[in-house]
Write a protein that holds these residues in place. Sequence first.
Motif, mmCIF file in Angstrom:
data_model
loop_
_atom_site.group_PDB
_atom_site.id
_atom_site.type_symbol
_atom_site.label_atom_id
_atom_site.label_comp_id
_atom_site.label_asym_id
_atom_site.label_seq_id
_atom_site.Cartn_x
_atom_site.Cartn_y
_atom_site.Cartn_z
ATOM 1 N N GLY A 544 -2.275 -3.819 22.675
ATOM 2 C CA GLY A 544 -1.223 -2.834 22.505
ATOM 3 C C GLY A 544 -1.562 -1.542 23.207
ATOM 4 N N SER A 545 -0.730 -0.564 23.043
ATOM 5 C CA SER A 545 -0.917 0.714 23.710
ATOM 6 C C SER A 545 -0.604 1.853 22.757
ATOM 7 C CB SER A 545 -0.012 0.830 24.949
ATOM 8 O OG SER A 545 -0.323 -0.162 25.903
ATOM 9 N N LEU A 546 -1.280 2.949 22.968
ATOM 10 C CA LEU A 546 -1.036 4.164 22.199
ATOM 11 C C LEU A 546 -0.075 5.037 22.989
ATOM 12 C CD1 LEU A 546 -1.557 6.228 19.946
ATOM 13 C CD2 LEU A 546 -3.569 6.976 21.248
ATOM 14 N N GLU A 547 1.127 5.189 22.473
ATOM 15 C CA GLU A 547 2.107 6.060 23.118
ATOM 16 C C GLU A 547 1.788 7.513 22.745
ATOM 17 O OE1 GLU A 547 4.332 4.861 25.201
ATOM 18 O OE2 GLU A 547 3.641 2.796 24.798
ATOM 19 N N PHE A 548 1.835 8.381 23.719
ATOM 20 C CA PHE A 548 1.533 9.790 23.457
ATOM 21 C C PHE A 548 2.524 10.679 24.197
ATOM 22 C CE2 PHE A 548 -1.175 8.432 27.006
ATOM 23 C CZ PHE A 548 -0.825 9.349 27.992
ATOM 24 N N ASP A 549 2.599 11.902 23.719
ATOM 25 C CA ASP A 549 3.462 12.909 24.348
ATOM 26 C C ASP A 549 2.688 13.830 25.285
ATOM 27 O OD1 ASP A 549 5.682 11.974 22.914
ATOM 28 O OD2 ASP A 549 5.193 13.258 21.198
ATOM 29 N N HIS A 550 1.379 13.957 25.001
ATOM 30 C CA HIS A 550 0.620 14.940 25.776
ATOM 31 C C HIS A 550 -0.874 14.681 25.596
ATOM 32 C CE1 HIS A 550 -0.198 18.743 27.768
ATOM 33 N NE2 HIS A 550 -1.003 19.083 26.769
ATOM 34 N N ILE A 551 -1.650 14.902 26.656
ATOM 35 C CA ILE A 551 -3.109 14.856 26.600
ATOM 36 C C ILE A 551 -3.641 16.165 27.182
ATOM 37 C CG2 ILE A 551 -5.224 13.783 27.485
ATOM 38 C CD1 ILE A 551 -3.874 11.121 27.452
ATOM 39 N N ASP A 552 -4.625 16.734 26.523
ATOM 40 C CA ASP A 552 -5.274 17.942 27.037
ATOM 41 C C ASP A 552 -6.762 17.854 26.678
ATOM 42 O OD1 ASP A 552 -6.082 20.394 27.933
ATOM 43 O OD2 ASP A 552 -4.468 21.511 26.955
ATOM 44 N N ILE A 553 -7.596 17.651 27.709
ATOM 45 C CA ILE A 553 -9.039 17.503 27.510
ATOM 46 C C ILE A 553 -9.772 18.482 28.429
ATOM 47 C CG2 ILE A 553 -11.027 15.951 27.719
ATOM 48 C CD1 ILE A 553 -9.195 13.624 27.106
ATOM 49 N N SER A 554 -10.706 19.237 27.877
ATOM 50 C CA SER A 554 -11.553 20.147 28.642
ATOM 51 C C SER A 554 -13.008 19.814 28.357
ATOM 52 C CB SER A 554 -11.280 21.604 28.264
ATOM 53 O OG SER A 554 -9.943 21.944 28.529
#
Length: 632
Positions: A544-554
Motif C-alpha cells: 500500500g501507500s501512505l497518501e500525504f498532503d505535504h512533506i518538509d524535512i530539514s
Amino acid sequence: MREPSISYNARVIMLTNPFGHLRKNLSRPLGRRSRRVLIGAIVALFLFSLFQLIAPFLISSTVVRESMERAVAEWTGHDVTIEGTPDIRFWPEPRITLREITIRKQAEGGERVLGRVSRLSASFDLLQALLGRPEFKDFRLTNPEINVLREADGRLDWANDGRLSRAVRDARPDGSSQALATGEDARMGDVRISNGIFEISDVASGRITRFQSINGTLDWPWLSRGLELKADAYLNGQALTLDMSSTQPLLLLSGKSGNISGTMASALFHGQFRGVANLAAHAFLSGDAELTVPDLSTAMRWAGLNFAGVERLKSFSLNTRLVTNEDILRLDNLSLGLNDAKATGILDLVLPTDRPARLTGTLAFDRMDLSAALAAIAPRAMGDTSRDNSHLAGLELDLRLSAQQATLGPFQLSEAAVSIMNVGEQSRIDIADSDFETGRLTGRIATVKGGTAGAVALRLAIQDADFGNIVKELGLAGPLPAARGSLDLALDVDRPLEPEAWRNAKGTLRFRTDRGSLSGVNLAGVRQLAAQKPYFPLSDAGSGSLEFDHIDISANLADGSADIREGKITGPSENLTLSGVVPYINSSLALSATIEPIAQDTKAAPLMVFIGGSWPNPVIWPVSQTPAKPLQ
C-alpha cells in the motif's frame, strides 16, 4: 546503301604521296640562311658533346671537393667535419657525394653536435667547375640527424653567421612574398631527404619532440622565393603525412609572421590550415583552420597529454577562422563537434606574458553531456591537477555554455545554461538554469577560501520537479515519495576530492513536496503489528501507500550522517513526525517516529516507534502507544 569501296591502288597512292612530297622537298637545295642555321646547330651540338667528354678530365676533383666542403660550412655557419671519402661522378649528371658529415657548435662545457649526415650529394655545373667556382644545387640527404635546441626565449641554437642564418635575419616582407639583398640570395633547388631524424628539445618545458623516418622533398628554388615541402615521418610511433607551402619561409624561420598553408594527417587526426603564422613564443596563427580527430582520447595519449574526463569523449572536430590580436588568439565562427554533439560560438585564447594562459568565450550546443564536462573540468577547477598534464593544468577558464538538450547522469535537462570560471584562486562551475523533470535545476561547485587546504562548496537547488520520476531514474528502492517537490542541498567538501572527503562533507539539506504518496508504508498495518510484536520489518506491515498532503524535512550533514532537525509528513488524517540520524555512508537508520492523528475526536492513539536496520528494508520497534485523550 553500301558505301563505295576504295580500290587497293588508290590506297597505295594515298600512302605514298606524302613520302614522295617529303623526298621531293628534301632533294631541293637549301637556302643560304637555312644552311647556316643547320651548320650552326651541328657545330653547337658537337662542341657541347666534346665539352661533356673533355670537361671531366679538365676539372680538378680536389677543387670540387673542397668547394663542396666550404659550401656546407658556409651554409651551416658551424664547424663541419667530413670523415668519408668524397665521390665525384659526371654521368648522367655531374654530382659530388660526401659521407660521414658532422656539424658541431662550441657550447659551454664543450662541443654540441647539431647534426649528422651519412651521405650528402649535390649536382653542379661543369662550366662553373671548370672555372674553379662550382655552384651546387639539388641536394640529396641520406640518414640526416638534425638536433635543435629551443631556448627559453624561443631562440634556436642553430642561429649563427651562416648563409641561411644571415638570410633569415635579413629577410623582409615584400607583399605576399619576401625579399633579400642580392648578395644574400642563393640557389637551393630540390632537397630530397631519405630516412631522416629531426629532434627539437624545448628548454622551457623540458619536452623533446622527435620526428623519425623522414622521407620527402623540399622544393626551394632560391632562398628569396617560396618553398614547398612534402614529407612522410613518424612521431611517437605514429605515421604522419605533411604537405605544406609558404611564400615567406625566411620570415617564419626568423620568428616573424609569414603566410603558410598546409595539411598534416595521420590515422589519429587530419588538420588543415591556410593563413598567416608566427612561430615565435606562442606560435600564433591567423587564417582558416580545420581539425578532425576520430578518437580524441587515443590522440591525446599519443600526444602525451593527460586531461581528466577526456576518456568520455570519442570524436572531435573543429572548423574556425583564427584571428590574432596581440596576445589573443580568437577562434571566430567556430563550429565544434564532440561525439554526436555540435556547437557554435567564439573562443579567445589569451596568452599574456606575466600570467597563465586563459580560455574565454561562449559556446551553444545542440546537446551536451554535462557529466563528461564536469568530469573533465571539475578536478582542475577545484585545484586537483594530479591527473592533468602540466601544459593544461595551468590554463585558466572563463566559459559560457548553453545546450538545448543536456544529460546529467541518467537525467535529461533542456535549455541548460552553464558557466565555468577558473581564474587565479577563484574556481566555479555554475548550472545557471535548466529545465529538469518538469521543474527547474540550478547548481554550483565553487572553491571556498580559508582553511589549510581550502574546501569545495557544492550547492544544488531543484524546484517543482517530479521526484517520483527522479527516484525511478536513480533506480532507488524502498519507501520514497512520489510527488512534485523541491530540494536544497548545501555541502562543503575538503580537498582533495577523494571518497574520504565526500564522506566527511558538512552541510545542510531541505526537502519539501506537495501532495503525493509514499509507497510501501501502511500505517494501519504498522499500528496493528505494533500491538502484537516487539519489532518487525516494515514490509510485514503490508503493501500500500501512505497518501500525504505535504512533506518538509530539514537535516544537517556531517561525518557521513544526516541529523534530522525537523521532519514532518502531513497526511489527510494523520501526521508522521521524524527525528534522529541517518548514517547514509552505510545505508543504516536510527530514527524515532511519532504517528499522530490530526482529528481530536479519533479513537486512534499516538504511536511512537524506533526505525532501525538498513535501507531499503527498515525494522520497526514500537516504543509506546499512548491511549487516546478523553473528550472534554
